[in-house]
Design a protein around this motif. Structure first.
Motif, PDB file in Angstrom:
ATOM      1  N   SER A 106      11.308  29.254 -29.760  1.00 46.41           N
ATOM      2  CA  SER A 106      10.249  28.913 -28.805  1.00 46.41           C
ATOM      3  C   SER A 106      10.729  29.119 -27.376  1.00 46.41           C
ATOM      4  O   SER A 106       9.989  29.607 -26.513  1.00 46.41           O
ATOM      5  CB  SER A 106       9.797  27.463 -28.992  1.00 46.41           C
ATOM      6  N   GLN A 156       1.817  27.819 -30.320  1.00 45.48           N
ATOM      7  CA  GLN A 156       1.691  26.988 -31.509  1.00 45.48           C
ATOM      8  C   GLN A 156       0.470  26.060 -31.396  1.00 45.48           C
ATOM      9  O   GLN A 156      -0.255  25.867 -32.340  1.00 45.48           O
ATOM     10  CB  GLN A 156       2.959  26.137 -31.660  1.00 45.48           C
ATOM     11  N   ASP A 163       3.575  32.155 -31.917  1.00 43.19           N
ATOM     12  CA  ASP A 163       4.555  31.133 -32.293  1.00 43.19           C
ATOM     13  C   ASP A 163       4.062  30.394 -33.529  1.00 43.19           C
ATOM     14  O   ASP A 163       3.101  29.636 -33.456  1.00 43.19           O
ATOM     15  CB  ASP A 163       4.774  30.161 -31.121  1.00 43.19           C
TER      16      ASP A 163
HETATM   17 MG   LIG Z   1       9.550  26.131 -32.056  1.00 40.93          MG
END
Ligand SMILES: [Mg+2]
Ligand SMILES: Nc1ncnc2c1ncn2[C@@H]1O[C@H](COP(=O)(O)OP(=O)(O)O)[C@@H](O)[C@H]1O
Lengths: 347, 285
Positions: free
Chosen positions: B67, B109, B190
């Motif tokens: 990330s 995400q 992500d």
């Molecule tokens: Mg992550």
């Protein structure tokens, strides 16, 4: 809005479709408020026919105009997930700052309008800078400026009181456009409609909703989040300034505690919440807030007609806020149930 | 830094494993990217490339720095040191705006959608079409329909429904459509399948393939190796903030990938940490 009807519903047709449409309408806060207002008015009129006298209607509506203008600005701020407690002294400072020149030197009304707009914008800029650039939480910022601006108003009034205003001011503040429809309400509604169009039809308006719901998402979409938040406080200050002039014209008075003494900041928040705008940001609109302001005024006048002592007035406002919150929750549940049903249709 | 050397070394052999996609120039190249959070070195000397029109999978254990790496590319949290090249030219990406101006779009995400707005409003958020200085809803509705149709994977009931009412797969599709609509050439995702069930995971994988078919490069983070082997043309493995290996999918199988993820070293010779760029090592195979 131009919501395309889901296929299933369109196919159903007939009575059940009519019920679905009705259900959606009833979930709109604006509709709920109009119905509630109608109920209060009808009940009061039956018990006290005087309630419907043009003089009383005009009184109630004019009384709500200042709250409505403040609530319109408050709504912009709350939609962006903020809050503006400082509108009371902004209103007060503006009333005082044009009140004295008007009383003593017959200040031109157009000039007075420009003056209050300028002062309102400047004080709004103060809030906006503190919240968006210094990143001080809105409630702390405006609690502080409520105090600071209140002190400033005290200094500016210098212990004096406005007791006399020129005729032009008085006419604007107290004349009716039609019987029972005061000019000040027409102005308040005009402002609200303009702001509603701004919210619905400009990208800046759309950005306020986005920032209030999810500032991160807005930022990642390229929206200048801080500038949007800043703008809401400036607009709230501007509208509070205009509300100050309307207050002066309507009441013919202004002094060192005008605004704060009647807690207009709380009334404006109450009207906004009753109007269906949520404190969590991103949901609601100014038309609801104006209806909320009118509803507050009508309900409080009805209390007077029902001989409920004035000391119960704050309790009445509180009860209405709570009622609005409970209705919100209930509508919310209905809406999410409908949504879940919709999700199944999609699959 | 050692830009010239790394540039000459960066020729992607990826075409063989992705016959449907034309082999492009390396679209995005990272050189010695470093990022620390206090004493935690989240990224150390990451040097890798993302070729045009292909799917690159970024894998690694929790906390490996995946990330952090994509946040650096997306302009959310710029790196402390290192260089980023876009189409061979050095670029600075300090804000999300910088990234999208280049043609890099990121699907996070949390998807970064506004629940209170409908699909059209979300797709055009921050780049609304105007007409006579007011919102041009008709044009935006048509554009939104087109954007979703181009992905041709997930259907929605109405493009005017609130995003709050969508399923996980539908939300993912809206987020991807939004990313692609800005004429993105690289879409970063992500963990797009992390929260999804079987059907919706399949939808999202189809979505990724569809992007590559349209010539858009995809950099996708995933925990699920099955998903990775289904869609990826290349794999890059992060281990505790450094690049443990990178190369075309043909060089990897489940076993050596798992080994690399868990120990940082495996069949493609273990990447030396700083002196030689790890890309060179991976390519020896
Ligand atoms: Mg992550
Ligand atoms: N904002 C942050 N502040 C402090 N440490 C962070 C922050 N973001 C990530 N880290 C640390 O950096 C390392 C890499 O994190 P991350 O990139 O989220 O890993 P991954 O996405 O691969 O699971 C972890 O040790 C994590 O704790």
């Amino acid at each position: 809005m131009t919501v395309a009807l889901p296929l299933r519903r369109r196919e159903r047709g007939g009575a059940s479709m009519r019920r679905a449409v009705l259900g959606r309408w009833l979930r709109l806060r604006e509709v709920q408020l109009v119905l509630a207002m109608a109920a209060v008015v009808i009940a009061s009129a039956i018990l006290h026919p005087d309630f419907l006298a043009p003089g009383n209607i005009s009184f109630m509506l004019a009384d709500s105009a200042v709250t409505a203008i403040l609530a319109t600005g408050q709504t912009l701020v709350i939609l962006g997930k903020g809050i503006d407690l400082s509108v009371a002294p902004i209103l007060g400072i503006c009333a005082v700052e044009v009140g004295f020149p008007a009383q003593n030197h017959n200040l031109n009304l157009a000039l007075a309008l420009m003056l209050v707009m300028g002062i309102g914008i400047m004080l709004g800029i103060g809030n906006g800078l503190l919240v968006s650039w210094a990143r001080i939480p809105p409630i702390i910022t405006t609690l502080a400026t409520l105090s600071v601006y209140g002190g400033l108003q005290f200094i500016l009034a210098n212990g004096q009181e406005v007791v006399n205003i020129p005729n032009a001011y008085d006419t604007l503040g107290n004349a009716d456009l039609l019987s029972g429809v005061p000019w000040v309400l027409v102005i308040a509604v005009g402002i609200a409609v303009a702001v509603a169009l701004f919210l619905r039809q400009t990208n800046l308006g759309r950005s306020i909703y986005a920032v209030g719901n999810n500032a991160d998402a807005a930022h990642r979409s390229g929206i200048a989040v801080r500038r949007i938040i800043f703008t809401t406080y400036v607009l709230s200050g501007l509208l509070a300034g205009i509300a100050g002039l309307i207050y002066l014209c309507h009441t013919g008075s202004a002094d060192s505690t005008t605004g704060t003494d009647s807690n207009v900041e709380l009334t404006s928040i109450a009207a906004t919440l009753i109007g269906g705008t949520t404190l969590t940001g991103g949901r609601g609109g100014v038309i609801g807030s104006v209806l909320g302001a009118i509803f507050l005024s009508v309900a409080l006048t009805a209390m007077v007609f029902a001989r409920i002592p004035a000391i119960w007035e704050p309790a009445g406002v509180g009860a209405l806020i709570l009622l609005a919150m409970v209705t919100d929750r209930h509508s919310g549940t209905l809406a999410s149930r409908a949504r879940r049903r919709g999700g199944e249709v999609a699959r | 830094m050692q830009g010239a050397r790394a540039a000459s070394a960066a020729r992607a052999p990826g075409g063989a494993s992705a016959p449907a996609t034309p082999v492009g120039e390396p679209l995005l190249q990272l050189r010695a990217i470093n990022k620390s959070f206090g004493s935690v070195r989240a990224l150390s000397d990451i040097t890798m490339e993302v070729p045009a029109g292909q799917v690159t999978a970024l894998v690694g254990d929790n906390g490996a720095g995946k990330s952090t790496l994509i946040k650096a590319i997306a302009g959310i949290a710029p790196p402390d040191h290192g260089e980023i090249y876009w189409k061979g030219k050095p670029v600075r990406i300090h804000t999300p705006r910088d990234a999208s101006a280049l043609g890099i779009a990121t699907v996070f995400q949390d998807l970064a959608l506004c629940d209170n707005l409908d699909i059209v409003q979300n797709l055009y958020l921050g780049r609304e079409r105007l007409r006579a200085r007011t919102l041009d809803e008709n044009t935006m509705e048509l554009g939104a329909k087109q954007a979703l149709a181009d992905l041709s994977v997930v259907t929605v009931r109405s493009i005017r429904q609130l995003v709050a009412s969508l399923s996980g797969g539908q939300r993912q599709a809206v987020a991807v459509a939004k990313a692609v609509m800005g004429n993105a050439e690289l879409v970063i995702m992500d963990e797009p399948t992390a929260a999804l069930g079987v059907t919706q995971t399949a939808q999202v994988l189809a979505l990724i393939k569809r992007l590559a078919e349209r010539g858009i490069a995809v950099l996708v983070i995933s925990h699920n190796l099955r998903d990775v082997f289904e869609v990826a043309d290349r794999i890059a493995v992060l281990y505790l903030g450094r690049l443990a290996g990178e190369g075309p999918i043909a060089e990897f199988d489940t076993q050596n990938t798992v080994e690399m993820i868990t120990t940082g070293a495996a069949t493609p010779r273990s990447a030396a940490n700083s002196a030689a760029p790890s890309t060179d090592d991976a390519k020896d195979h």
